[in-house]
Design a protein around this motif. Structure first.
Motif, PDB file in Angstrom:
ATOM      1  N   TRP A 161       0.812  -1.221   0.000  1.00  0.00           N
ATOM      2  CA  TRP A 161       0.000   0.000   0.000  1.00  0.00           C
ATOM      3  C   TRP A 161       0.842   1.266   0.000  1.00  0.00           C
ATOM      4  N   GLU A 162       2.023   1.225   0.602  1.00  0.00           N
ATOM      5  CA  GLU A 162       2.865   2.425   0.595  1.00  0.00           C
ATOM      6  C   GLU A 162       3.333   2.772  -0.810  1.00  0.00           C
ATOM      7  N   LEU A 163       3.441   1.775  -1.657  1.00  0.00           N
ATOM      8  CA  LEU A 163       3.839   2.011  -3.045  1.00  0.00           C
ATOM      9  C   LEU A 163       2.662   2.484  -3.886  1.00  0.00           C
ATOM     10  N   GLN A 164       1.512   1.837  -3.710  1.00  0.00           N
ATOM     11  CA  GLN A 164       0.343   2.150  -4.534  1.00  0.00           C
ATOM     12  C   GLN A 164      -0.469   3.317  -4.019  1.00  0.00           C
ATOM     13  N   GLY A 165      -0.547   3.461  -2.709  1.00  0.00           N
ATOM     14  CA  GLY A 165      -1.490   4.401  -2.118  1.00  0.00           C
ATOM     15  C   GLY A 165      -2.729   3.650  -1.651  1.00  0.00           C
ATOM     16  N   GLN A 166      -3.744   4.380  -1.230  1.00  0.00           N
ATOM     17  CA  GLN A 166      -4.948   3.768  -0.685  1.00  0.00           C
ATOM     18  C   GLN A 166      -6.125   3.990  -1.626  1.00  0.00           C
ATOM     19  N   GLN A 167      -6.471   2.936  -2.347  1.00  0.00           N
ATOM     20  CA  GLN A 167      -7.614   2.988  -3.254  1.00  0.00           C
ATOM     21  C   GLN A 167      -8.924   2.857  -2.489  1.00  0.00           C
ATOM     22  N   THR A 168      -9.985   3.359  -3.080  1.00  0.00           N
ATOM     23  CA  THR A 168     -11.338   3.139  -2.580  1.00  0.00           C
ATOM     24  C   THR A 168     -12.164   2.573  -3.726  1.00  0.00           C
ATOM     25  N   VAL A 169     -13.430   2.291  -3.466  1.00  0.00           N
ATOM     26  CA  VAL A 169     -14.287   1.726  -4.509  1.00  0.00           C
ATOM     27  C   VAL A 169     -15.620   2.462  -4.567  1.00  0.00           C
ATOM     28  N   GLU A 170     -16.241   2.344  -5.715  1.00  0.00           N
ATOM     29  CA  GLU A 170     -17.611   2.799  -5.914  1.00  0.00           C
ATOM     30  C   GLU A 170     -18.444   1.593  -6.335  1.00  0.00           C
ATOM     31  N   THR A 193       3.719   6.297  -9.008  1.00  0.00           N
ATOM     32  CA  THR A 193       2.565   6.623  -9.825  1.00  0.00           C
ATOM     33  C   THR A 193       1.841   5.324 -10.176  1.00  0.00           C
ATOM     34  N   THR A 194       0.633   5.459 -10.725  1.00  0.00           N
ATOM     35  CA  THR A 194      -0.121   4.261 -11.097  1.00  0.00           C
ATOM     36  C   THR A 194       0.637   3.417 -12.107  1.00  0.00           C
ATOM     37  N   GLN A 195       1.253   4.064 -13.091  1.00  0.00           N
ATOM     38  CA  GLN A 195       2.008   3.330 -14.108  1.00  0.00           C
ATOM     39  C   GLN A 195       3.216   2.637 -13.494  1.00  0.00           C
ATOM     40  N   GLU A 196       3.929   3.327 -12.611  1.00  0.00           N
ATOM     41  CA  GLU A 196       5.092   2.728 -11.961  1.00  0.00           C
ATOM     42  C   GLU A 196       4.682   1.540 -11.097  1.00  0.00           C
ATOM     43  N   TYR A 197       3.559   1.679 -10.391  1.00  0.00           N
ATOM     44  CA  TYR A 197       3.101   0.580  -9.545  1.00  0.00           C
ATOM     45  C   TYR A 197       2.700  -0.625 -10.390  1.00  0.00           C
ATOM     46  N   ASN A 198       1.993  -0.392 -11.476  1.00  0.00           N
ATOM     47  CA  ASN A 198       1.599  -1.498 -12.355  1.00  0.00           C
ATOM     48  C   ASN A 198       2.824  -2.220 -12.912  1.00  0.00           C
ATOM     49  N   GLU A 199       3.851  -1.461 -13.261  1.00  0.00           N
ATOM     50  CA  GLU A 199       5.086  -2.066 -13.761  1.00  0.00           C
ATOM     51  C   GLU A 199       5.757  -2.901 -12.678  1.00  0.00           C
ATOM     52  N   SER A 200       5.756  -2.383 -11.452  1.00  0.00           N
ATOM     53  CA  SER A 200       6.386  -3.105 -10.347  1.00  0.00           C
ATOM     54  C   SER A 200       5.629  -4.386 -10.028  1.00  0.00           C
ATOM     55  N   VAL A 201       4.309  -4.320 -10.060  1.00  0.00           N
ATOM     56  CA  VAL A 201       3.502  -5.521  -9.823  1.00  0.00           C
ATOM     57  C   VAL A 201       3.756  -6.547 -10.924  1.00  0.00           C
ATOM     58  N   ALA A 202       3.871  -6.076 -12.160  1.00  0.00           N
ATOM     59  CA  ALA A 202       4.168  -6.991 -13.267  1.00  0.00           C
ATOM     60  C   ALA A 202       5.523  -7.666 -13.058  1.00  0.00           C
TER      61      ALA A 202
END
Length: 249
Positions: A161-170, A193-202
């Protein structure tokens, strides 16, 4: 005959039920080229050791197998081993199993072959993990404060979460009275950033998939040569058969 018809009908019902259970959040496609990217695998290994190995073990994997992705003994000791272990040791979990069961309700699963075991109707195990690790959101009704769109009521907290931040939902109402959960970008941004986090998760998922079968790249390369050899052998056998039977009428 009636029993046979009844058995077939029951089997069709079971298949229908299994198909109905394949719904839920669609899985995003994991970028498969990451599995052959050495830099991505090294980054994924670093993330795994820093964020996953605290609770999850990889009891079928040794640190020295990281040589296959270009890491030296010195790099493994400096960046992967934090408990004074040896390079030849297994990647054992750092947390005490009793504490894990008390905190999470069950011991966190071993991740040695997690990417191979999570495949389903919606895609590969890598697709599942890639979607799962990007699907955490804040939920104060859960004991850990986190929930997941892919795994509702998950017991695991969001380790990244420290890398991505805290998402919420609708929650959106569907046409048939169904409710769909839509992720909202982090109100509290992370260090990436969102792109950096997605790359790291990949990268992390690529490492998990590689760890499930470290020889998979060599296996696929060897498979191509085996098929070529069998093709040449089949051609020779065909011509030899034709030459052997040419004078037989």
């Amino acid at each position: 005959m009636k029993k046979l018809i009844a058995s077939c009908f029951a089997a069709l019902c079971l298949v229908g039920g299994a198909s109905a259970n394949t719904g839920g959040t669609p899985w995003d496609k994991f970028p498969t080229e990451k599995v052959t990217d050495v830099a991505a695998l090294q980054h994924g290994a670093k993330l795994f050791v820093n964020y996953c190995l605290n609770c999850h073990g990889a009891s079928f994997m040794r640190y020295n197998r990281l040589h296959d992705i270009g890491l030296t003994d010195a790099q493994i000791k400096d960046n992967m081993l934090f408990t004074g272990g040896k390079v030849g040791d297994l990647m054992k979990v750092a947390i005490d199993p009793k504490d894990a069961k008390a905190w999470f309700g069950a011991n966190p699963p071993d991740l040695s072959v997690i990417a191979r075991s999570r495949a389903g109707a919606q895609g590969s195990g890598a697709d599942y993990l890639y979607t799962y690790l990007r699907g955490f959101y804040r939920d104060d009704t859960r004991p850990t404060g986190w929930n997941n769109t892919v795994f509702p009521a998950v017991g695991m907290p969001h380790a990244l979460w420290e890398l991505q931040g805290q998402q919420t939902v609708e929650v959106e109402a569907g046409a048939n009275g169904e409710h769909h959960i839509k992720l909202v970008p982090p109100a509290t941004p992370g260090t990436m950033t969102t792109q950096e986090y997605n790359e790291s998760v990949a990268d992390l998922v690529a490492y998990l998939q590689w760890m499930g079968e470290p020889a998979q790249i060599q296996r696929k390369q060897l498979g191509v040569w085996v098929l070529l050899f069998l093709g040449v052998l089949m051609f020779l056998a065909w011509r030899l058969n034709a030459a052997y039977w040419k004078d037989v009428k």
